[in-house]
Design a protein around this motif. Structure first.
Motif, PDB file in Angstrom:
ATOM      1  N   LEU A  56      10.208   2.479   9.375  1.00 34.12           N
ATOM      2  CA  LEU A  56      11.452   2.082   9.240  1.00 34.12           C
ATOM      3  C   LEU A  56      11.902   1.900   7.626  1.00 34.12           C
ATOM      4  O   LEU A  56      13.059   0.545   7.059  1.00 34.12           O
ATOM      5  CB  LEU A  56      12.037   0.336  10.057  1.00 34.12           C
ATOM      6  N   PRO A  57      12.318   3.064   7.022  1.00 30.21           N
ATOM      7  CA  PRO A  57      13.097   3.367   6.350  1.00 30.21           C
ATOM      8  C   PRO A  57      14.301   2.600   6.155  1.00 30.21           C
ATOM      9  O   PRO A  57      15.046   2.132   4.851  1.00 30.21           O
ATOM     10  CB  PRO A  57      12.405   4.858   5.031  1.00 30.21           C
ATOM     11  N   GLU A  58      15.080   3.259   6.773  1.00 29.64           N
ATOM     12  CA  GLU A  58      16.578   2.932   6.768  1.00 29.64           C
ATOM     13  C   GLU A  58      17.188   1.173   7.106  1.00 29.64           C
ATOM     14  O   GLU A  58      18.119   0.559   6.957  1.00 29.64           O
ATOM     15  CB  GLU A  58      16.790   3.473   7.815  1.00 29.64           C
ATOM     16  N   ILE A  59      15.726   0.380   7.598  1.00 33.34           N
ATOM     17  CA  ILE A  59      15.966  -0.955   7.441  1.00 33.34           C
ATOM     18  C   ILE A  59      16.510  -1.662   6.236  1.00 33.34           C
ATOM     19  O   ILE A  59      17.173  -2.918   6.343  1.00 33.34           O
ATOM     20  CB  ILE A  59      14.808  -1.041   8.190  1.00 33.34           C
ATOM     21  N   THR A  60      15.865  -1.006   4.972  1.00 35.92           N
ATOM     22  CA  THR A  60      17.293  -1.982   3.960  1.00 35.92           C
ATOM     23  C   THR A  60      18.499  -0.759   3.373  1.00 35.92           C
ATOM     24  O   THR A  60      18.756  -0.779   2.381  1.00 35.92           O
ATOM     25  CB  THR A  60      16.057  -1.898   2.837  1.00 35.92           C
ATOM     26  N   SER A  61      18.993   0.696   4.065  1.00 38.61           N
ATOM     27  CA  SER A  61      19.686   1.261   3.157  1.00 38.61           C
ATOM     28  C   SER A  61      21.255   0.501   3.464  1.00 38.61           C
ATOM     29  O   SER A  61      21.363  -0.477   4.514  1.00 38.61           O
ATOM     30  CB  SER A  61      20.223   2.505   5.030  1.00 38.61           C
ATOM     31  N   ARG A  62      21.803   0.896   2.818  1.00 37.30           N
ATOM     32  CA  ARG A  62      23.295   0.057   2.617  1.00 37.30           C
ATOM     33  C   ARG A  62      24.271   0.626   3.425  1.00 37.30           C
ATOM     34  O   ARG A  62      25.215  -0.195   3.312  1.00 37.30           O
ATOM     35  CB  ARG A  62      23.680   0.706   0.890  1.00 37.30           C
ATOM     36  N   ASN A  63      23.901   1.366   4.347  1.00 38.40           N
ATOM     37  CA  ASN A  63      24.649   2.050   5.539  1.00 38.40           C
ATOM     38  C   ASN A  63      24.011   0.778   6.569  1.00 38.40           C
ATOM     39  O   ASN A  63      23.380   1.214   7.014  1.00 38.40           O
ATOM     40  CB  ASN A  63      24.789   3.378   6.036  1.00 38.40           C
ATOM     41  N   PHE A  64      25.464   0.550   6.598  1.00 37.13           N
ATOM     42  CA  PHE A  64      25.468  -0.718   7.835  1.00 37.13           C
ATOM     43  C   PHE A  64      25.047   0.011   9.383  1.00 37.13           C
ATOM     44  O   PHE A  64      23.941  -0.580   9.697  1.00 37.13           O
ATOM     45  CB  PHE A  64      27.492  -0.788   8.620  1.00 37.13           C
ATOM     46  N   ASN A  65      25.310   1.360   9.436  1.00 38.91           N
ATOM     47  CA  ASN A  65      24.939   1.739  11.277  1.00 38.91           C
ATOM     48  C   ASN A  65      23.207   1.818  10.840  1.00 38.91           C
ATOM     49  O   ASN A  65      22.638   1.813  12.061  1.00 38.91           O
ATOM     50  CB  ASN A  65      26.025   3.068  11.408  1.00 38.91           C
ATOM     51  N   GLN A  66      23.298   3.036   9.855  1.00 36.78           N
ATOM     52  CA  GLN A  66      21.545   2.494   9.987  1.00 36.78           C
ATOM     53  C   GLN A  66      20.969   2.096   9.820  1.00 36.78           C
ATOM     54  O   GLN A  66      20.239   1.945  10.455  1.00 36.78           O
ATOM     55  CB  GLN A  66      21.112   3.878   8.635  1.00 36.78           C
ATOM     56  N   ARG A  67      21.510   0.956   9.116  1.00 35.60           N
ATOM     57  CA  ARG A  67      20.157  -0.561   8.719  1.00 35.60           C
ATOM     58  C   ARG A  67      20.281  -1.342  10.266  1.00 35.60           C
ATOM     59  O   ARG A  67      19.194  -1.866  11.047  1.00 35.60           O
ATOM     60  CB  ARG A  67      21.027  -1.591   8.293  1.00 35.60           C
ATOM     61  N   SER A  68      21.864  -1.165  10.957  1.00 38.35           N
ATOM     62  CA  SER A  68      21.889  -2.085  12.357  1.00 38.35           C
ATOM     63  C   SER A  68      21.141  -1.209  13.255  1.00 38.35           C
ATOM     64  O   SER A  68      19.733  -2.104  14.500  1.00 38.35           O
ATOM     65  CB  SER A  68      23.268  -2.085  12.751  1.00 38.35           C
ATOM     66  N   PHE A  69      20.774  -0.386  13.504  1.00 35.34           N
ATOM     67  CA  PHE A  69      19.785   0.812  13.871  1.00 35.34           C
ATOM     68  C   PHE A  69      18.571   0.522  14.214  1.00 35.34           C
ATOM     69  O   PHE A  69      17.818   0.738  14.689  1.00 35.34           O
ATOM     70  CB  PHE A  69      20.219   2.796  14.510  1.00 35.34           C
ATOM     71  N   ALA A  70      17.867   0.655  12.381  1.00 39.07           N
ATOM     72  CA  ALA A  70      16.718   0.234  11.812  1.00 39.07           C
ATOM     73  C   ALA A  70      16.076  -1.405  12.989  1.00 39.07           C
ATOM     74  O   ALA A  70      15.930  -1.820  13.270  1.00 39.07           O
ATOM     75  CB  ALA A  70      16.765   0.380  10.560  1.00 39.07           C
ATOM     76  N   GLU A  71      17.086  -1.967  12.491  1.00 38.28           N
ATOM     77  CA  GLU A  71      17.193  -3.799  13.070  1.00 38.28           C
ATOM     78  C   GLU A  71      17.017  -3.662  14.610  1.00 38.28           C
ATOM     79  O   GLU A  71      15.777  -4.410  15.448  1.00 38.28           O
ATOM     80  CB  GLU A  71      18.198  -4.407  12.618  1.00 38.28           C
ATOM     81  N   ARG A  72      17.456  -2.553  14.884  1.00 40.28           N
ATOM     82  CA  ARG A  72      17.222  -2.950  16.768  1.00 40.28           C
ATOM     83  C   ARG A  72      16.106  -1.927  16.912  1.00 40.28           C
ATOM     84  O   ARG A  72      15.400  -2.578  17.817  1.00 40.28           O
ATOM     85  CB  ARG A  72      18.779  -1.933  17.182  1.00 40.28           C
ATOM     86  N   THR A  73      15.818  -0.725  15.798  1.00 34.24           N
ATOM     87  CA  THR A  73      14.285  -0.380  16.542  1.00 34.24           C
ATOM     88  C   THR A  73      13.438  -1.224  16.171  1.00 34.24           C
ATOM     89  O   THR A  73      12.193  -1.501  17.105  1.00 34.24           O
ATOM     90  CB  THR A  73      14.189   1.099  15.843  1.00 34.24           C
ATOM     91  N   ALA A  74      13.120  -1.934  15.312  1.00 34.32           N
ATOM     92  CA  ALA A  74      12.353  -2.917  14.596  1.00 34.32           C
ATOM     93  C   ALA A  74      12.095  -3.903  15.737  1.00 34.32           C
ATOM     94  O   ALA A  74      10.859  -4.342  16.665  1.00 34.32           O
ATOM     95  CB  ALA A  74      12.384  -3.349  13.594  1.00 34.32           C
ATOM     96  N   MET A  75      13.199  -4.706  17.010  1.00 32.29           N
ATOM     97  CA  MET A  75      12.935  -5.264  17.729  1.00 32.29           C
ATOM     98  C   MET A  75      12.503  -4.646  18.603  1.00 32.29           C
ATOM     99  O   MET A  75      11.638  -5.459  18.823  1.00 32.29           O
ATOM    100  CB  MET A  75      14.183  -6.498  17.630  1.00 32.29           C
ATOM    101  N   ASN A  76      12.669  -3.716  19.274  1.00 34.99           N
ATOM    102  CA  ASN A  76      11.928  -2.894  20.678  1.00 34.99           C
ATOM    103  C   ASN A  76      11.053  -2.264  19.959  1.00 34.99           C
ATOM    104  O   ASN A  76      10.443  -2.313  21.164  1.00 34.99           O
ATOM    105  CB  ASN A  76      13.016  -1.921  20.780  1.00 34.99           C
ATOM    106  N   THR A  77      10.498  -1.479  19.000  1.00 33.59           N
ATOM    107  CA  THR A  77       9.576  -0.904  18.899  1.00 33.59           C
ATOM    108  C   THR A  77       8.345  -1.503  19.226  1.00 33.59           C
ATOM    109  O   THR A  77       7.439  -1.002  19.787  1.00 33.59           O
ATOM    110  CB  THR A  77       8.715  -0.182  17.584  1.00 33.59           C
TER     111      THR A  77
END
Length: 880
Positions: free
Chosen positions: A777-798
């Protein structure tokens, strides 16, 4: 005169730490931190240029626990947690090393020092000169006439090069005395106690006088100073324990050898691409031009002596071969086999299809389980050969599955792509040989043979690299015990196919056509005029001008009539419900009824293909056709399943599915006591959640409460936001937030899990399932809020969805074995996420009613029970 072999051994953790703290916290344009990688890269390029190594390895620590903790539980106990900004850069360094064609290695329970010590000893025995690069002075114990230790002194730019002479000059010690110096003075960074009050000067003075720790304690009366004597005697045990802790293990059980880490130079093009992605513009000039890169490429996979076989009996099998069954069409249920490549350590064979498929000798070899075969896409090989009456056995490795497990986010896992990623540049893509589309054609035999053998050779060579990566990720069992056995089962399922009642589908086609015509007429009556229901340009003015419905959204071409817009208008006019139904039934007709009729094979069956190496969660998907996506919300959609029937007379369809498996996995992973108790006591989880969140008794839970609780239960699994829940339930965001907050108060273990897994993903760059399946999940440290939020949700779900996928895969393997072991004719023919569909003789149903749930419910052991529901009937529709 030949140049002497030179081995460079780099302490990866030490250099990365030094680089991280020596440089400001840099990040690239994607918000990814890169300062440690940048410093490491500069050091690496300098070492490569100055040292010109013939062999090189970067060693990493495998984890927090080592064999030294058995001696001293507080070893390294004082170390602060690795900053997440540094943790996420370790994977980037591995990418850098892959791009540089430099191998790296780590070993469970051992440290990088032990790997380096073991390899340096092995290399010096073979006459190598060795250079160790580290920031840790513990490495000085490895110094010898053939081993130099380069210690970074200021950041990573200034280095002291230690030889036995320099060590004697600077510390007045011999290399072997470094261990005893550490034993006496201790090491605060590693939490090695030593003897309190004894510093470096005192330790060196003692060793200059007595040489060894043993001699110091053997002559304790001769030590000057009574207080020092008392300190030494009071802490004798700590001193000898510290000696043990400080000693590098130069006989570690490493599986990598010096011959495995030869270095042929890096590919400038590949490295420059990575540098551009990381934002290392200043380093681009240092790695040379494309022409230089081409000159540096090794001649790997060139001048392969291809042997085109006319008699299979001429093949010299070694018992360990790579196997490629070459087909050009993606759909291997229909594709012609163009030939077979077989490669071992000594030979490179190509067998034309007409010879291969008519050879009893080849069939015997393919079906011999004792003959080890390395494959690419063992499911494809299984299906393709079954079509020719060959039941291939002995497949022990699958490169496609290995590559997919190593990094599921890669979008290309064919042999050339994997070859290029792992350092072999001379393997052409199929399109370069065959063309594509209307221009696709099979080339002349020599060109075909060369291409197939080159791919087979790459497969043979890549196995060890892929195996090493799997080992480092702790994914060997995931491949060998789950994905590879499953691939063979899926291959048999695909080859078996699912029988279809074509007449049933044709009758449904007629019925739906009439239904659509009726709805169309009703819509025209409500609109007061005729128009094309499938044309947004004609529909928009009818709805928003003539009928005066509120405009929800506009597009560049007019009014939006998308499904989400119509759903918001459903209560405004009766025409909307009919339009929505018309679209749903129209999709059923075109996509499913007509789509299924087009893919029925001559055997009156549908042979789908399961994608085993596609989704990042590990879930299976299916194509040509997608049998996992037949709509079941509408009765008309469910009726499509009536067309799926057993392939034998007096057989039935038997379906078994896991009940709420993802919520059960969540309870296990989160360890939430209340959630676990609910499942253990077999309570209705949605009613239970409603009781907990609304603070009511069971008899007070109404349908609305249960529906809202259900939405939250399943939404939590996917990291739902207050906005998402508000849209699902038709409530305000404030109400949705309050609902989610009450849920987390009721189930604090779930909240802790969500917070913990996001933090872990930010630190490590990935999350994993119970069976070690990874998702990066490289996007989890993104400065882009939407990308980071998606990665955080993905981290929870995967970890939840991926673990559920792993569990049903394990269940399929166990069930397939149990059916065969018990001599049953029943067989698995489909998997639809949490559901398995079998076909079986009626006489076996009573046995299956007991066996299938038992196997599925015991596929893995969780803190909560797994629950399986089953049904059976004359069609898939009836098995519900």
């Amino acid at each position: 005169m030949t140049q002497k072999n030179k081995l460079i051994l780099i302490d990866g953790n030490s250099i990365l730490y030094r680089a991280f703290f020596a440089l400001p916290l840099l990040s690239n344009d994607k918000g990814v931190y890169t300062n440690a990688v940048f410093g490491f890269t500069k050091m690496l390029l300098r070492v490569l240029e100055e040292q010109q190594p013939t062999h090189i390895l970067v060693a990493f620590d495998a984890g927090k626990t080592t064999f030294r903790h058995q001696t001293y539980g507080d070893y390294k106990g004082g170390r602060q947690q690795t900053p997440p900004e540094l943790s996420e850069q370790f994977n980037l360094v591995r990418e850098l090393l892959d791009a540089s064609s430099i191998k790296y290695y780590q070993l469970d329970q051992y440290e990088a020092d032990d790997i380096i010590g073991t390899l340096s000893h092995e290399a010096t025995k073979q006459g190598f000169d060795v250079r160790v690069i580290s920031g840790d002075k513990d490495m000085l114990q490895l110094v010898s006439d053939h081993v130099q230790v380069h210690i970074t002194r200021k950041g990573i730019s200034e280095v002291d090069v230690y030889t036995p002479e320099l060590l004697l000059e600077k510390l007045t010690l011999k290399p072997e005395q470094i261990i005893d110096m550490k034993a006496l003075m201790g090491d605060s960074s590693d939490n090695i106690p030593g003897v309190p009050g004894v510093g470096e000067k005192t330790a060196i003075k003692l060793l200059n006088q007595f040489e060894t720790l043993e001699h110091i304690y053997g002559n304790i009366d001769q030590v000057k100073g009574k207080k020092l004597q008392e300190k030494l005697m009071a802490h004798k045990d700590e001193a000898f324990m510290s000696q043990e802790l400080a000693t590098i293990n130069c006989a570690s059980p490493i599986t990598i050898k010096v011959d495995d880490i030869d270095y042929q130079g890096y590919d400038s093009n590949r490295l420059s691409s990575l540098f551009k992605n990381l934002g290392f513009q200043s380093l681009l000039d240092t790695i040379g031009s494309s022409e230089e890169a081409d000159a540096n490429k090794s001649n790997q996979l060139t001048d392969i002596p291809v042997e085109i076989i006319e008699q299979v009996e001429d093949i010299q099998f070694s018992g360990h071969e790579a196997l490629v069954v070459e087909m050009v069409d993606d759909n291997y249920h229909l594709a012609n086999i163009e030939g077979i490549g077989i490669v071992n350590a000594d030979h490179h064979y190509f067998i034309p299809a007409d010879i291969a498929l008519n050879s009893d000798s080849l069939k015997t070899w393919l079906e011999d389980p004792k003959q080890t075969k390395i494959s690419f896409d063992s499911k494809q090989v299984t299906v393709a050969l079954l079509r020719h009456g060959i039941k291939v056995k002995g497949i022990r490795f699958d490169l496609l599955l290995a590559s997919y497990l190593i990094n599921p986010s890669e979008n290309n896992h064919d042999i050339p792509a994997i070859s290029h990623r792992l350092g072999y540049q001379n393997v052409l893509f199929d399109e370069e040989i065959y063309g594509k589309g209307a221009k696709l054609k099979i080339p002349d035999l020599p060109i075909l043979a060369e291409h197939v053998v080159r791919k087979t050779k790459a497969l043979y060579l890549l196995k060890d690299k892929a195996k090493q990566a799997l080992k480092e990720n702790q994914q060997e069992a995931l491949l060998n015990e789950l994905e590879l056995p499953l691939a063979i089962i899926l291959g048999r399922m695909e080859a078996q196919g699912v029988r279809v009642n074509q007449q049933q589908l044709e009758d449904m086609q007629i019925e739906l056509k009439e239904r659509l015509e009726t709805i169309e007429q009703e819509v025209h009556e409500l609109a007061g005029e005729r128009f094309n229901l499938n044309s947004p340009k004609q529909l928009g003015p009818i709805l928003f001008e003539k009928l005066g419905l509120p405009v929800i959204k506009k597009t560049k071409t007019g009014y939006s009539t998308s499904a989400d817009v119509l759903e918001q208008l459903e209560n405004k006019h009766p025409i909307i419900a009919k339009l929505l139904l018309y679209r749903q039934l129209g999709k059923l007709q075109s996509t499913y009824i007509e789509g299924l009729l087009k893919v029925i094979h001559d055997d009156n069956k549908i042979h789908t293909r399961f994608n085993q190496a596609l989704t990042q969660t590990g879930r299976l998907s299916s194509i040509d056709p997608n049998l996992q996506n037949i709509p079941i919300r509408l009765e008309e959609g469910r009726k499509i399943r009536k067309a799926f029937i057993p392939s034998e007379q007096d057989w039935v369809m038997f379906a078994a599915d896991y009940s709420q498996i993802e919520l059960r996995v969540l309870a296990h992973i989160a360890g939430d006591e209340k959630l676990i108790a609910a499942f253990k006591e077999d309570r209705d989880i949605h009613t239970q959640t409603a009781m907990d969140v609304f603070h009511v008794e069971m008899d007070q839970v109404n349908d609305l409460m249960r529906r809202q609780a259900k939405a939250v239960n399943f939404g939590i699994v996917y990291g739902i936001s207050d906005y998402g829940l508000s849209q699902n339930l038709g409530i305000t965001r404030k109400e949705a937030k309050a609902f989610i907050d009450r849920y987390f108060v009721s189930y604090p273990g779930v909240k802790d899990y969500m917070d913990r897994i996001v933090l872990q993903a930010k630190q490590e760059g990935f999350v994993k399932t119970l069976m070690q399946r990874r998702r990066y999940l490289p996007e989890i440290t993104s400065r882009n809020f939407n990308q980071r939020s998606f990665a955080e949700r993905t981290a929870m779900n995967t970890p939840i969805q991926g673990s559920a996928a792993d569990i049903i895969k394990k269940a399929m393997i166990d069930l397939d074995f149990a059916l065969a072991y018990q001599g049953l004719s029943a067989r698995i023919i489909l998997q639809v996420h949490d559901e398995l569909i079998l076909e079986a003789p009626k006489s076996e149903i009573e046995k299956l009613k007991q066996l299938v749930p038992e196997i599925m419910e015991n596929a893995v052991k969780l803190d909560v029970p797994l629950k399986v529901d089953y049904a059976y009937g004359s069609t898939w529709y009836d098995a519900k």
